[in-house]
Design an enzyme around this catalytic site. Structure first.
Site, PDB file in Angstrom:
ATOM      1  N   GLU A  34       0.970  -1.167  -0.079  1.00 45.87           N
ATOM      2  CA  GLU A  34      -0.054   0.002   0.183  1.00 45.87           C
ATOM      3  C   GLU A  34       0.800   1.239  -0.070  1.00 45.87           C
ATOM      4  OE1 GLU A  34      -4.090   0.281   1.326  1.00 45.87           O
ATOM      5  OE2 GLU A  34      -3.552  -0.785   2.783  1.00 45.87           O
ATOM      6  N   ASN A 149      -4.519 -10.195   3.728  1.00 46.15           N
ATOM      7  CA  ASN A 149      -5.886  -9.856   3.851  1.00 46.15           C
ATOM      8  C   ASN A 149      -6.779 -11.229   3.900  1.00 46.15           C
ATOM      9  OD1 ASN A 149      -6.886  -7.242   3.792  1.00 46.15           O
ATOM     10  ND2 ASN A 149      -5.823  -6.819   1.783  1.00 46.15           N
ATOM     11  N   ASP A 218      -0.798 -10.411   8.015  1.00 48.82           N
ATOM     12  CA  ASP A 218       0.415 -10.163   7.410  1.00 48.82           C
ATOM     13  C   ASP A 218       1.156 -11.364   7.850  1.00 48.82           C
ATOM     14  OD1 ASP A 218       0.149  -7.201   6.770  1.00 48.82           O
ATOM     15  OD2 ASP A 218      -0.798  -7.282   8.727  1.00 48.82           O
ATOM     16  N   ASP A 247      -2.245   1.181  10.120  1.00 49.08           N
ATOM     17  CA  ASP A 247      -3.046   0.272  10.933  1.00 49.08           C
ATOM     18  C   ASP A 247      -2.206  -1.195  11.225  1.00 49.08           C
ATOM     19  OD1 ASP A 247      -3.612  -0.143   8.434  1.00 49.08           O
ATOM     20  OD2 ASP A 247      -5.605  -0.198   8.240  1.00 49.08           O
TER      21      ASP A 247
END
Length: 257
Positions: A34, A149, A218, A247
Site C-alpha cells: 500500500e 488480507n 500479514d 493500521d
C-alpha cells in the site's frame, strides 16, 4: 538474514516511521505494501540515504508494493506483477536477494463476500497460486511476504464468531491460503508462536489496538529450504504505538546463514 513485511498504508505519510524503524531494526529485506503513490513519486533518495536500495511498483491512491534491500545484498531478477495475468492493480513484485526469491504481495481485500470485489479476490488468489507454483519450481529458497488480507484460522481473529464467513475469514479465502501452504510453503510465524491473540492489524476505530482486538493477516510463507534455516518470526507491535501509525505493524523473520 532478516526479512520483514509491512503494510504502511501510504508511504508518503509513513516514510518517517519506515526510516525510524529501519534505523532501529536494520532488516536485510523489507517488503512494503500500500505505497499509494505513483511510480515516479517513490522516495528513493531517502531510502538510499538510509542504506537501502529498492525495487518498486507504484500506483496512485491505491495499492503499490516495494522491496527494500540493505546495502551489501544483491537485488536481482526483478519481476513486477504476475506474469501472464493482465491486472491493472499493482500488487506484486518479486526479486532475488542473496539467493532467496522474495515475492512481495498486497492481496486483494475483497470488501465483503457479497461485493463485486470478492470474486476478483478469489480469481486473483488463483492467479497468485499459479505464479507461486511456477516460482517455487525455479527457486527452491522462496519467501512470500505481504498483507494477505486473510486470517488463516480462528486463532488469528479476536472474535471468530463475529467474523465467521465474513471477508478475510471466509471459507474460500482460507482454502486459498491452505492451497498456498499445499504448494510446499510454511507459515513461518506458526513455527515459533502458537499463542492466541497475536495480531498484525487493528482497526483505527474504537481503540481496537489498545484493546488488542485485531487480526493476523500479514504473513511470511517460506519454502522448505528456508524452513530449515528459520530461527525466529515475530510481530513487532512497536510501530503501531507511534504517532500517525499504519493500521498494520511489521512481521519479521530471521534466517540462519
Amino acid at each position: 538474514m532478516r526479512l520483514a513485511t509491512w503494510n504502511v498504508n501510504s508511504l508518503k505519510v509513513r516514510l518517517p516511521q519506515v526510516l525510524q524503524w529501519l534505523a532501529e531494526t536494520p532488516v536485510d529485506v523489507l517488503c512494503l505494501q500500500e505505497l499509494k503513490m505513483d511510480q515516479d513519486a517513490f522516495p528513493l533518495a531517502d531510502i538510499e540515504a538510509a542504506g537501502y536500495r529498492a525495487a518498486w511498483l507504484g500506483q496512485k491512491t491505491y495499492n503499490g508494493v516495494a522491496i527494500l534491500v540493505r546495502d551489501g545484498h544483491s537485488l536481482d531478477d526483478v519481476v513486477p506483477g504476475i506474469p501472464g495475468y493482465d491486472d491493472e492493480q499493482r500488487r506484486v513484485i518479486a526479486a532475488t536477494v542473496g539467493g532467496v526469491r522474495v515475492i512481495c504481495a498486497y492481496f486483494v481485500n475483497g470488501e465483503a463476500v457479497d461485493s463485486p470485489k470478492y470474486p476478483y479476490k478469489l480469481a486473483w488468489l488463483a492467479e497468485l497460486e499459479r505464479y507461486v507454483a511456477d516460482e517455487l519450481a525455479r527457486h527452491p529458497a522462496l519467501a512470500l511476504l505481504g498483507d494477505y488480507n486473510i486470517a488463516p484460522d480462528d486463532r488469528d481473529v479476536y472474535d471468530p464468531e463475529a467474523w465467521k464467513d465474513k471477508v478475510l475469514c471466509s471459507v474460500p479465502e482460507r482454502d486459498a491460503f491452505r492451497r498456498l501452504i499445499g504448494l510446499g510453503l510454511t507459515d513461518s510465524f506458526r513455527l515459533f508462536n502458537q499463542d492466541e491473540k497475536q495480531y498484525s492489524w487493528w482497526d483505527y476505530r474504537a481503540m481496537m489496538f489498545r484493546r488488542n482486538l485485531g487480526l493476523r493477516i500479514d504473513h511470511i510463507l517460506i519454502s522448505d529450504a528456508l524452513k530449515a534455516r528459520a530461527t525466529e518470526c515475530v510481530i513487532d507491535k512497536a510501530p503501531r504505538k507511534w504517532e500517525r501509525p499504519s493500521d498494520h505493524t511489521p512481521v519479521v523473520l530471521t534466517l540462519a546463514e
